[in-house]
Motif scaffolding. Structure first.
Motif, PDB file in Angstrom:
ATOM      1  N   UNK A 292       0.728  -1.433  -0.308  1.00 47.04           N
ATOM      2  CA  UNK A 292      -0.178   0.199  -0.275  1.00 47.04           C
ATOM      3  C   UNK A 292       0.954   1.433   0.104  1.00 47.04           C
ATOM      4  N   UNK A 293       1.924   1.200  -0.379  1.00 47.70           N
ATOM      5  CA  UNK A 293       2.632   2.057   0.175  1.00 47.70           C
ATOM      6  C   UNK A 293       4.490   2.478  -0.719  1.00 47.70           C
ATOM      7  N   UNK A 294       4.529   3.308  -1.319  1.00 48.41           N
ATOM      8  CA  UNK A 294       5.535   3.342  -1.986  1.00 48.41           C
ATOM      9  C   UNK A 294       6.349   4.904  -1.869  1.00 48.41           C
ATOM     10  N   UNK A 295       8.033   5.132  -2.014  1.00 53.41           N
ATOM     11  CA  UNK A 295       8.646   5.682  -1.963  1.00 53.41           C
ATOM     12  C   UNK A 295       9.038   6.397  -3.297  1.00 53.41           C
ATOM     13  N   UNK A 296       9.460   7.851  -4.149  1.00 55.32           N
ATOM     14  CA  UNK A 296       9.729   8.234  -4.864  1.00 55.32           C
ATOM     15  C   UNK A 296      11.135   8.940  -4.846  1.00 55.32           C
ATOM     16  N   UNK A 297      12.426   9.071  -4.353  1.00 58.97           N
ATOM     17  CA  UNK A 297      13.115  10.319  -4.494  1.00 58.97           C
ATOM     18  C   UNK A 297      13.246  10.615  -5.263  1.00 58.97           C
ATOM     19  N   UNK A 298      14.038  12.449  -6.144  1.00 56.22           N
ATOM     20  CA  UNK A 298      14.321  12.446  -7.046  1.00 56.22           C
ATOM     21  C   UNK A 298      15.612  13.493  -6.068  1.00 56.22           C
ATOM     22  N   UNK A 299      16.581  13.217  -6.383  1.00 57.03           N
ATOM     23  CA  UNK A 299      18.204  13.081  -6.579  1.00 57.03           C
ATOM     24  C   UNK A 299      18.887  14.297  -6.877  1.00 57.03           C
TER      25      UNK A 299
END
Lengths: 115, 111
Positions: free
Chosen positions: A74-81
Motif C-alpha cells: 500500500x505504500x511507495x516512495x520516490x526520491x528525486x536526487x
C-alpha cells in the motif's frame, strides 16, 4: 477505485537537493508505478515499484537519481536526487490491481519546481 | 517510432459540436486500450476503456481498429466542461502491466 494519496502535492526546491515523494493507497494493490510528466509532454514511466525488491527502471532512468522504495502493498516512495531545473515536473504515482479491475488510477500528483 | 502517437490538436469547437480524436499504436501485441482525461494541473482520470466491439458512455464513443492499430474517441454535443486534454493509453499483454501514453489532444469548447 483505490484512493491514492501523494505527498507533497507541490514543492519548490533548490538545485542540488533531494526530495522524497510518498504514495499511500487505501487498499492493497499489485502494481505501483511512478510516472513523470514534464510541461507540455505526455506521461513517461520512470519505474515500476516492486514490493520487497528493487524497482524496475525504464530506459533513461537510474536508481541513483530516482531511488524507489516499496515496503508493502500500500505504500511507495520516490526520491528525486541532486535535483536540477530539468527535474521540474509533475510526478505521479499510479496503481493497478485486481481489486480495481486492473485499471490504472493515478494519485493527484506532486508538482515539483527546481530553482 | 513512438509506442503511441496522438493527434496533438488543439481542437477548438463550439458547444454542441461533435469532435473526434484519433490515436495510433505501434505494437501489435497491445491488448488493452483506454482514454484518459486530464484537466489543467490535475492528474489523468480514466474516461473509458476501449473494447474491441466499440463502446459508448453517454456522449462519448470509443472505437478500436486492430487491423489499422488505432483507437478513436468521439464526443457528441460538446459541453464547456469537456474542455481538457484527452490522453490515449495502451497496455501490452499483462492485465497488470504499465501503460504507454500518447502526448494528449487538447480540446477547448467555447460558448
Amino acid at each position: 477505485s483505490a484512493v491514492i494519496s501523494q505527498k507533497p502535492s507541490r514543492d519548490i526546491c533548490q538545485r542540488g537537493t533531494s526530495l522524497t515523494i510518498q504514495c499511500q493507497v487505501d487498499s492493497q494493490v499489485t502494481m505501483m508505478f511512478w510516472y513523470r510528466q514534464q510541461p507540455g509532454q505526455s506521461l513517461t514511466l520512470i519505474a515500476t515499484a516492486n514490493q520487497g525488491s528493487e524497482a524496475t527502471y525504464e530506459s533513461g532512468f537510474v536508481i541513483d537519481k530516482f531511488p524507489i522504495s516499496r515496503p508493502n502493498l500500500t505504500f511507495s516512495t520516490l526520491t528525486v536526487s541532486n535535483m536540477s531545473p530539468e527535474d521540474s515536473s509533475i510526478y505521479l504515482c499510479s496503481v493497478s490491481g485486481e481489486s480495481n479491475g486492473n485499471t490504472i488510477y493515478f494519485g493527484e500528483g506532486s508538482w515539483l519546481t527546481v530553482v | 517510432r513512438k509506442e503511441v502517437e496522438q493527434d496533438p490538436g488543439p481542437f477548438n469547437v463550439p458547444e454542441g459540436a461533435t469532435v473526434a480524436f484519433n490515436c495510433t499504436y505501434s505494437n501489435s501485441a497491445s491488448q488493452s486500450f483506454f482514454w484518459y482525461r486530464q484537466d489543467c494541473r490535475k492528474e489523468p482520470k480514466l474516461l473509458m476503456s476501449v473494447y474491441s466491439s466499440g463502446n459508448e458512455d453517454g456522449r462519448f464513443t470509443a472505437q478500436l481498429n486492430r487491423a489499422s492499430q488505432y483507437i478513436s474517441l468521439l464526443i457528441r454535443d460538446s459541453k464547456l466542461s469537456d474542455s481538457a486534454t484527452y490522453l490515449c493509453a495502451v497496455r501490452r499483454g499483462s492485465t497488470l502491466g504499465r501503460l504507454y501514453f500518447g502526448r494528449g489532444t487538447q480540446l477547448t469548447v467555447w460558448p
